[in-house]
Design a protein around this motif. Structure first.
Motif, short mmCIF file in Angstrom:
data_model
loop_
_atom_site.label_atom_id
_atom_site.label_comp_id
_atom_site.label_asym_id
_atom_site.label_seq_id
_atom_site.Cartn_x
_atom_site.Cartn_y
_atom_site.Cartn_z
N CYS A 109 0.80 -1.33 0.07
CA CYS A 109 -0.13 -0.11 0.07
C CYS A 109 0.73 1.36 0.01
N GLU A 110 0.49 2.61 -0.56
CA GLU A 110 1.22 3.52 -0.87
C GLU A 110 0.66 4.61 0.23
N CYS A 111 1.25 4.82 1.29
CA CYS A 111 0.99 5.60 2.42
C CYS A 111 1.89 6.91 2.63
N ILE A 112 1.94 7.79 1.52
CA ILE A 112 2.81 9.08 1.75
C ILE A 112 1.99 10.08 2.63
N GLU A 113 2.53 10.49 3.46
CA GLU A 113 2.05 11.40 4.58
C GLU A 113 0.74 10.88 5.05
N THR A 114 0.46 9.74 5.07
CA THR A 114 -0.76 9.26 5.75
C THR A 114 -0.71 9.42 7.32
N VAL A 115 -1.86 10.11 7.90
CA VAL A 115 -1.75 10.01 9.18
C VAL A 115 -2.59 9.01 9.83
N PHE A 116 -1.83 8.18 10.88
CA PHE A 116 -2.33 7.17 11.95
C PHE A 116 -1.98 7.69 13.49
N VAL A 117 -2.27 8.75 13.80
CA VAL A 117 -2.19 9.14 15.01
C VAL A 117 -3.06 8.71 15.82
N LYS A 118 -2.60 8.02 16.97
CA LYS A 118 -3.47 7.31 17.94
C LYS A 118 -4.30 6.34 17.32
N ALA A 119 -3.98 5.77 15.98
CA ALA A 119 -4.68 4.67 15.46
C ALA A 119 -4.30 3.27 15.96
N ASP A 120 -5.27 2.44 16.18
CA ASP A 120 -5.01 1.06 16.61
C ASP A 120 -4.66 0.06 15.61
N LEU A 121 -3.40 -0.28 15.27
CA LEU A 121 -2.80 -1.20 14.10
C LEU A 121 -2.25 -2.47 14.33
N SER A 122 -2.82 -2.85 15.44
CA SER A 122 -2.73 -4.18 16.13
C SER A 122 -2.83 -5.46 15.23
N ASP A 123 -1.74 -6.29 14.89
CA ASP A 123 -1.95 -7.28 14.08
C ASP A 123 -2.06 -6.84 12.68
N ALA A 124 -1.75 -5.61 12.26
CA ALA A 124 -1.88 -5.27 10.85
C ALA A 124 -0.87 -5.56 10.17
N ASN A 125 -1.25 -5.89 8.70
CA ASN A 125 -0.14 -6.42 7.62
C ASN A 125 0.28 -5.33 6.93
N LEU A 126 1.50 -4.87 7.25
CA LEU A 126 2.03 -3.77 6.43
C LEU A 126 2.94 -4.08 5.46
N VAL A 127 3.03 -5.47 5.22
CA VAL A 127 3.96 -6.03 4.48
C VAL A 127 4.30 -5.10 2.97
N ALA A 128 5.49 -4.68 2.58
CA ALA A 128 5.83 -4.12 1.18
C ALA A 128 5.17 -2.85 1.05
N GLY A 129 4.55 -2.39 2.01
CA GLY A 129 4.12 -0.84 2.27
C GLY A 129 5.20 0.31 2.08
N LEU A 130 4.63 1.26 1.53
CA LEU A 130 5.57 2.56 1.40
C LEU A 130 5.02 3.52 2.45
N PHE A 131 5.75 3.75 3.36
CA PHE A 131 5.50 4.66 4.58
C PHE A 131 6.44 5.65 4.60
N ASP A 132 6.23 6.89 3.69
CA ASP A 132 7.03 7.99 3.36
C ASP A 132 6.47 9.21 4.04
N GLU A 133 7.08 9.67 5.47
CA GLU A 133 6.64 10.66 6.04
C GLU A 133 5.20 10.32 6.68
N THR A 134 4.96 9.01 6.92
CA THR A 134 3.75 8.44 7.53
C THR A 134 3.64 9.01 8.89
N ASP A 135 2.61 9.30 9.69
CA ASP A 135 2.52 9.86 10.84
C ASP A 135 1.98 8.67 12.04
N PHE A 136 2.87 7.89 12.52
CA PHE A 136 2.56 6.99 13.21
C PHE A 136 2.23 7.43 14.74
N ARG A 137 2.38 8.78 15.18
CA ARG A 137 2.51 9.12 16.65
C ARG A 137 1.58 8.70 17.40
N ASN A 138 1.88 8.05 18.64
CA ASN A 138 1.14 7.35 19.63
C ASN A 138 -0.08 6.44 18.97
#
Length: 203
Positions: A109-138
């Motif tokens: 998945c392409e995640c350029i500047e995607t915001v995941f602030v305070k998101a629950d990504l437990s057990d998520a499948n992020l395989v081969a994703g592109l996380f460019d300046e993606t916001d995973f804070r908290n």
């Protein structure tokens, strides 16, 4: 039901037919800047669609198929998306703040500047994703699979990284453990060490 909602329902049904007939009938969905919060989406597939700058905030979309879709700049704030499939989709500039994305698939998945602030990504499948300046804070990344994923400038301050899987197989170019306004960039091996330390620190 508003006229706009009726129009959306007709287009959703046409997209459903388009998928079922492999493009021989119906029409591929393409919508922009539409508020979908009052639209009943449970019976309609949303894969292979163009859904840009649309509002899904607060909806229940568990196990919804968004695969192969363009979803850039759409908002999923406080949306329930457990087990949803975003495989090979583009969610760049989308906002998943406070979303429940447990067990969701963001593979390739392409995640350029995607915001995941305070998101629950437990057990998520992020395989081969592109996380460019993606916001995973908290965000909660408990047990997420990051194999072959690329991280460049990803914001990770306050993220819970317990049990993140296959970190050795990920491409860690750089991470930001500060904020967008006051960045603290770690590059390469230094970034990997910080991630390893934080994965273990919660165990």
């Amino acid at each position: 039901m508003t006229t706009e909602n009726k129009d959306i329902m007709i287009r959703l049904e046409s997209h459903h037919i388009w998928i079922e007939t492999i493009g021989e009938q119906g029409e591929q969905l393409g919508i922009d800047e539409i508020d979908l919060r009052n639209v009943e989406l449970s019976h309609y597939p949303l894969g292979q669609a163009y859904i840009t700058a649309c509002n899904f905030d607060g909806m229940n979309l568990n196990r919804k198929d968004f695969s192969l879709s363009l979803l850039s700049s759409s908002t999923f704030i406080s949306t329930s998306l457990e087990g949803a499939d975003f495989c090979k989709s583009n969610v760049s500039y989308a906002d998943f703040t406070n979303a429940k994305v447990k067990g969701a698939r963001f593979a390739d998945c392409e995640c350029i500047e995607t915001v995941f602030v305070k998101a629950d990504l437990s057990d998520a499948n992020l395989v081969a994703g592109l996380f460019d300046e993606t916001d995973f804070r908290n965000a909660i990344l408990f047990n997420a699979d990051v194999r072959l994923a690329t991280f460049e400038g990803a914001l990770l301050k306050g993220a819970i990284l317990t049990g993140v899987r296959e970190l050795k197989e990920a491409f860690i170019k750089s991470i930001n453990i500060g904020s967008p306004e006051q960045p603290n960039i770690l590059v390469g091996e230094e970034a990997k060490k910080w991630l390893n330390d934080n994965i273990l620190s919660y165990e």
